[in-house]
Design a protein around this motif. Structure first.
Motif, PDB file in Angstrom:
ATOM      1  N   LEU A 310      40.301  39.845  43.351  1.00 50.01           N
ATOM      2  CA  LEU A 310      40.994  40.728  42.465  1.00 50.01           C
ATOM      3  C   LEU A 310      41.871  39.740  43.019  1.00 50.01           C
ATOM      4  O   LEU A 310      42.834  39.126  43.299  1.00 50.01           O
ATOM      5  CB  LEU A 310      40.692  41.891  42.306  1.00 50.01           C
ATOM      6  N   SER A 311      43.156  39.734  41.473  1.00 47.44           N
ATOM      7  CA  SER A 311      44.642  39.104  41.484  1.00 47.44           C
ATOM      8  C   SER A 311      45.647  39.616  42.395  1.00 47.44           C
ATOM      9  O   SER A 311      46.659  38.861  42.264  1.00 47.44           O
ATOM     10  CB  SER A 311      44.866  38.232  39.521  1.00 47.44           C
ATOM     11  N   SER A 312      45.064  40.854  42.009  1.00 45.75           N
ATOM     12  CA  SER A 312      46.492  41.757  42.467  1.00 45.75           C
ATOM     13  C   SER A 312      45.889  43.105  43.537  1.00 45.75           C
ATOM     14  O   SER A 312      44.879  43.208  42.867  1.00 45.75           O
ATOM     15  CB  SER A 312      47.655  41.799  41.701  1.00 45.75           C
ATOM     16  N   GLU A 313      46.927  43.044  43.647  1.00 46.21           N
ATOM     17  CA  GLU A 313      46.741  44.247  45.405  1.00 46.21           C
ATOM     18  C   GLU A 313      47.086  45.803  44.046  1.00 46.21           C
ATOM     19  O   GLU A 313      46.026  46.726  44.462  1.00 46.21           O
ATOM     20  CB  GLU A 313      48.142  45.019  45.910  1.00 46.21           C
ATOM     21  N   SER A 314      47.119  45.853  42.900  1.00 48.15           N
ATOM     22  CA  SER A 314      47.180  46.877  41.684  1.00 48.15           C
ATOM     23  C   SER A 314      45.964  46.765  41.008  1.00 48.15           C
ATOM     24  O   SER A 314      45.859  47.483  40.924  1.00 48.15           O
ATOM     25  CB  SER A 314      48.806  47.022  41.396  1.00 48.15           C
ATOM     26  N   GLY A 315      45.492  45.660  40.661  1.00 43.30           N
ATOM     27  CA  GLY A 315      44.190  45.426  39.897  1.00 43.30           C
ATOM     28  C   GLY A 315      43.001  45.914  41.127  1.00 43.30           C
ATOM     29  O   GLY A 315      42.629  47.003  40.752  1.00 43.30           O
ATOM     30  N   ARG A 316      43.287  45.573  42.158  1.00 46.90           N
ATOM     31  CA  ARG A 316      42.212  46.206  43.210  1.00 46.90           C
ATOM     32  C   ARG A 316      42.518  47.846  43.497  1.00 46.90           C
ATOM     33  O   ARG A 316      41.183  48.606  42.445  1.00 46.90           O
ATOM     34  CB  ARG A 316      41.983  45.677  44.362  1.00 46.90           C
ATOM     35  N   SER A 317      43.260  48.610  42.912  1.00 44.26           N
ATOM     36  CA  SER A 317      43.861  49.692  43.497  1.00 44.26           C
ATOM     37  C   SER A 317      43.527  50.395  41.987  1.00 44.26           C
ATOM     38  O   SER A 317      42.593  51.304  42.085  1.00 44.26           O
ATOM     39  CB  SER A 317      45.067  50.194  43.730  1.00 44.26           C
ATOM     40  N   ASP A 318      43.665  49.681  40.554  1.00 38.47           N
ATOM     41  CA  ASP A 318      43.151  50.724  39.701  1.00 38.47           C
ATOM     42  C   ASP A 318      41.531  50.656  39.568  1.00 38.47           C
ATOM     43  O   ASP A 318      41.369  51.087  39.367  1.00 38.47           O
ATOM     44  CB  ASP A 318      43.619  49.732  38.747  1.00 38.47           C
ATOM     45  N   LEU A 319      40.780  49.758  39.765  1.00 33.62           N
ATOM     46  CA  LEU A 319      39.624  49.372  40.408  1.00 33.62           C
ATOM     47  C   LEU A 319      38.480  50.887  41.187  1.00 33.62           C
ATOM     48  O   LEU A 319      38.386  50.906  40.308  1.00 33.62           O
ATOM     49  CB  LEU A 319      39.255  47.645  40.672  1.00 33.62           C
ATOM     50  N   GLU A 320      39.278  50.575  41.875  1.00 39.02           N
ATOM     51  CA  GLU A 320      39.248  51.402  42.685  1.00 39.02           C
ATOM     52  C   GLU A 320      38.860  52.702  41.983  1.00 39.02           C
ATOM     53  O   GLU A 320      38.285  53.937  42.708  1.00 39.02           O
ATOM     54  CB  GLU A 320      39.861  51.704  44.303  1.00 39.02           C
ATOM     55  N   ALA A 331      28.186  59.759  39.592  1.00 40.50           N
ATOM     56  CA  ALA A 331      27.745  57.979  38.809  1.00 40.50           C
ATOM     57  C   ALA A 331      26.940  57.908  40.448  1.00 40.50           C
ATOM     58  O   ALA A 331      27.297  58.668  41.666  1.00 40.50           O
ATOM     59  CB  ALA A 331      28.714  57.571  38.787  1.00 40.50           C
ATOM     60  N   THR A 332      25.976  57.115  40.684  1.00 40.79           N
ATOM     61  CA  THR A 332      25.202  56.569  42.077  1.00 40.79           C
ATOM     62  C   THR A 332      25.578  55.091  41.801  1.00 40.79           C
ATOM     63  O   THR A 332      25.194  54.461  41.159  1.00 40.79           O
ATOM     64  CB  THR A 332      23.854  56.835  41.501  1.00 40.79           C
ATOM     65  N   ALA A 333      26.113  54.592  43.187  1.00 36.51           N
ATOM     66  CA  ALA A 333      26.523  52.698  43.619  1.00 36.51           C
ATOM     67  C   ALA A 333      25.202  52.662  44.125  1.00 36.51           C
ATOM     68  O   ALA A 333      24.647  52.910  44.913  1.00 36.51           O
ATOM     69  CB  ALA A 333      27.835  52.381  43.921  1.00 36.51           C
ATOM     70  N   LEU A 334      24.372  51.569  42.339  1.00 33.38           N
ATOM     71  CA  LEU A 334      23.281  51.198  43.736  1.00 33.38           C
ATOM     72  C   LEU A 334      23.634  49.550  44.554  1.00 33.38           C
ATOM     73  O   LEU A 334      22.564  49.418  44.679  1.00 33.38           O
ATOM     74  CB  LEU A 334      22.132  50.598  42.070  1.00 33.38           C
ATOM     75  N   CYS A 335      24.376  49.025  44.754  1.00 37.42           N
ATOM     76  CA  CYS A 335      25.187  48.233  45.340  1.00 37.42           C
ATOM     77  C   CYS A 335      26.912  48.783  45.337  1.00 37.42           C
ATOM     78  O   CYS A 335      27.297  48.572  44.130  1.00 37.42           O
ATOM     79  CB  CYS A 335      24.414  47.038  44.858  1.00 37.42           C
ATOM     80  N   GLY A 336      27.372  47.774  46.341  1.00 40.89           N
ATOM     81  CA  GLY A 336      28.609  47.736  46.300  1.00 40.89           C
ATOM     82  C   GLY A 336      29.385  48.979  46.608  1.00 40.89           C
ATOM     83  O   GLY A 336      28.622  49.986  47.063  1.00 40.89           O
ATOM     84  N   GLY A 337      30.881  49.314  45.872  1.00 43.55           N
ATOM     85  CA  GLY A 337      31.579  50.879  45.252  1.00 43.55           C
ATOM     86  C   GLY A 337      32.598  50.304  45.716  1.00 43.55           C
ATOM     87  O   GLY A 337      33.249  51.850  46.245  1.00 43.55           O
ATOM     88  N   GLY A 338      32.780  49.439  46.951  1.00 42.36           N
ATOM     89  CA  GLY A 338      33.965  49.261  47.978  1.00 42.36           C
ATOM     90  C   GLY A 338      34.552  48.207  48.389  1.00 42.36           C
ATOM     91  O   GLY A 338      34.346  47.085  47.388  1.00 42.36           O
ATOM     92  N   ARG A 339      35.027  47.978  49.304  1.00 41.46           N
ATOM     93  CA  ARG A 339      35.605  46.211  49.728  1.00 41.46           C
ATOM     94  C   ARG A 339      35.045  46.195  50.582  1.00 41.46           C
ATOM     95  O   ARG A 339      34.101  46.831  51.860  1.00 41.46           O
ATOM     96  CB  ARG A 339      37.282  46.824  50.051  1.00 41.46           C
ATOM     97  N   PRO A 371      34.699  43.288  39.463  1.00 46.70           N
ATOM     98  CA  PRO A 371      33.061  43.013  39.703  1.00 46.70           C
ATOM     99  C   PRO A 371      32.093  44.381  39.330  1.00 46.70           C
ATOM    100  O   PRO A 371      31.743  44.537  40.215  1.00 46.70           O
ATOM    101  CB  PRO A 371      33.278  41.951  40.245  1.00 46.70           C
ATOM    102  N   VAL A 372      31.998  44.998  38.532  1.00 45.65           N
ATOM    103  CA  VAL A 372      32.150  46.777  38.184  1.00 45.65           C
ATOM    104  C   VAL A 372      30.912  46.453  36.581  1.00 45.65           C
ATOM    105  O   VAL A 372      31.881  46.435  36.114  1.00 45.65           O
ATOM    106  CB  VAL A 372      32.694  47.700  38.297  1.00 45.65           C
ATOM    107  N   ALA A 373      29.806  47.004  36.991  1.00 45.50           N
ATOM    108  CA  ALA A 373      29.334  47.319  36.033  1.00 45.50           C
ATOM    109  C   ALA A 373      28.422  48.752  35.551  1.00 45.50           C
ATOM    110  O   ALA A 373      28.368  49.082  36.690  1.00 45.50           O
ATOM    111  CB  ALA A 373      27.777  46.636  35.730  1.00 45.50           C
ATOM    112  N   SER A 374      27.725  48.695  34.211  1.00 47.75           N
ATOM    113  CA  SER A 374      27.933  50.514  33.725  1.00 47.75           C
ATOM    114  C   SER A 374      26.834  50.050  33.514  1.00 47.75           C
ATOM    115  O   SER A 374      26.955  49.401  32.493  1.00 47.75           O
ATOM    116  CB  SER A 374      29.018  50.697  33.431  1.00 47.75           C
TER     117      SER A 374
END
Length: 466
Positions: A310-320, A331-339, A371-374
């Protein structure tokens, strides 16, 4: 935010830049106004020659520019190269088509006579210096899709780019200078966001265009409204990706992976909400999740990388925060869900698919810029349309169906600036681009885009002996 190149793959600050002083900004605005006074009178053929030269120079610089883009905002090198190529194509497209797009519009003879005129037509004239406030996610493309039509129309451009892509911003000014555009026709203003209001309120600036967040759009629109100046806004998106039983489900799942993870998911027009009919939900989900899991996350300079940081640390924090909120609410993470476990430096995030989304989760309404899909399961077309429209955004939409009746229904009822069938949303210079609702207003590209910053002037001639 400092004006600096910070490599998102490593977190390293590569280069910092000083912001322009207030006096320097005033000098540049004066230069823009002076340039417009003469540039607006140049012929289309001359402008087209300059724009073609810019396209040729950009094509020659493609590899170096792509590396700069990747270093500044983290997209894989191949994607950065493709962005450059798209800009070359768009520069050439407007050089070829602008004169036709801005040709005088002539009413039917009966209407001219009914207006009491011997002759009447509409001529499109340039407006003046236009401020472009642009984002980092497509740092070259976002600017070129404004600059190419604006310069061909006879306007001049003032670029306030995102503070994390200063080298790309400066390259753009240099590109148009090297191509032979007169001094002041296109200038980069290295300033912070706090300087935007003063620039926009300056009487020499006649209009503004912004691509960015909803809060940024609201701020620019309110200032411009107070000054009674034209704006075009392209803001956020939470685009639906509807899959119905008649679709080629395997192909829909394959394209869905690219539609969600292009630019590491940092795209306003990336598909974000995957709305799948119950009859094909399991088949689609299995293929989609497998495709997301197979993506290679890594160094964006590596040719084997599919998803960069991701382009910035703050952008990743917002996504997290969005993902964590969804998981806490069921919700259920079918794949991924973290760093990624193997990426300790840089701002990487795993390709993620979340299922069992409910209305009380922030991600149901807020844009996930990564890269997170709902994933949603629906019973029929009515539920799919209602869910697709259950958002404050309306940028674009994707739908997979081979049923013509369903296609017509979706064209009629989806609240979006575009409806793309059996493929993923993409922009092209020949097609207008923009959104509805809180995704903004106005259009870029095609004839619609070049006319946004033109004065549609009515010309009327009375009878010779009237």
């Amino acid at each position: 935010m400092p004006i600096a190149t910070v490599n998102p793959a490593t977190g390293e600050t590569v280069k910092t830049f000083d912001a322009l002083s207030e006096d320097a900004v005033r000098d540049r605005l004066a230069l823009a106004a002076s340039a417009f006074a003469t540039y607006r009178t140049t012929a289309f053929a001359h402008r087209a020659e300059l724009l073609r030269r810019a396209a040729d120079l950009l094509e020659e610089d493609q590899d170096a520019v792509a590396r700069t883009i990747t270093t500044e905002m983290g997209k894989p090198l191949a994607a950065a190269g493709a962005e450059v190529a798209k800009c070359v194509k768009t520069l050439r497209w407007y050089a070829q088509h602008a004169e036709r797009l801005l040709a005088d519009e002539r009413p039917a003879p009966d209407d001219v006579a009914d207006a009491g005129a011997a002759n009447a037509f509409v001529r499109y004239r340039p407006m003046g210096p236009v401020l472009a406030v642009m984002p980092w996610n497509f740092p070259l493309w976002q600017v070129v899709r404004f600059a190419a039509p604006a310069l061909m129309a006879g306007n001049v451009g003032l670029l306030k780019h995102a503070s994390n892509v200063p080298q790309t911003a400066l390259y753009l000014e240099e590109l148009f200078r090297r191509a032979g555009f007169p001094a002041g026709v296109f200038q980069t203003l290295l300033v912070g966001s706090g300087a935007i209001e003063g620039i926009l309120r300056d009487p020499r600036v006649v209009a503004a265009t912004l691509t960015g967040s909803e809060p940024a759009g609201r701020s620019v629109a309110s200032i411009a409204g107070d000054e009674i100046k034209k704006t075009v806004l392209e803001l956020g998106g939470s685009d639906p990706y509807v899959v119905l039983p008649s679709a080629d489900v395997r192909r829909a799942a394959q394209v869905a992976v690219s539609a969600r993870t292009q630019n590491a998911g940092q795209s306003c027009i990336a598909a974000k909400r995957f709305i799948v009919h119950d009859a094909v939900y399991d088949e689609f989900t299995d293929a989609f999740v497998a495709g997301m899991r197979a993506l290679r996350v890594g160094d964006p300079m590596d040719a084997d990388t599919d998803v960069g940081p991701l382009s910035s640390e703050s952008g990743r924090s917002d996504l997290e925060e969005l993902v964590d909120d969804a998981l806490r609410h069921g919700a259920t993470a079918l794949c991924g869900g973290g760093r990624p476990a193997d990426r300790t430096a840089g701002w990487f995030y795993e390709p993620t698919v979340l299922a069992h989304i409910s209305a009380d989760m922030r991600i149901h309404q807020e844009e996930a810029f990564g890269p997170v899909a709902s994933l949603y399961r629906v019973a029929d077309l009515d539920e799919a349309v209602n869910l697709a429209n259950d958002t404050s955004f309306g940028l674009s939409s994707n739908a997979w169906t081979r049923d013509e009746g369903e296609q017509e229904r979706l064209i009629r009822d989806l609240a979006a600036g575009g409806v793309f069938f059996n493929g993923m949303t993409a922009s092209h210079p020949a097609l207008p681009f923009g959104g509805v609702k809180r995704s903004g207003y106005g259009r870029e590209l095609a004839g619609h885009g070049i006319r946004e910053f033109c004065n549609a002037t009515t010309v009327w001639y009375g009878p010779p002996n009237g």
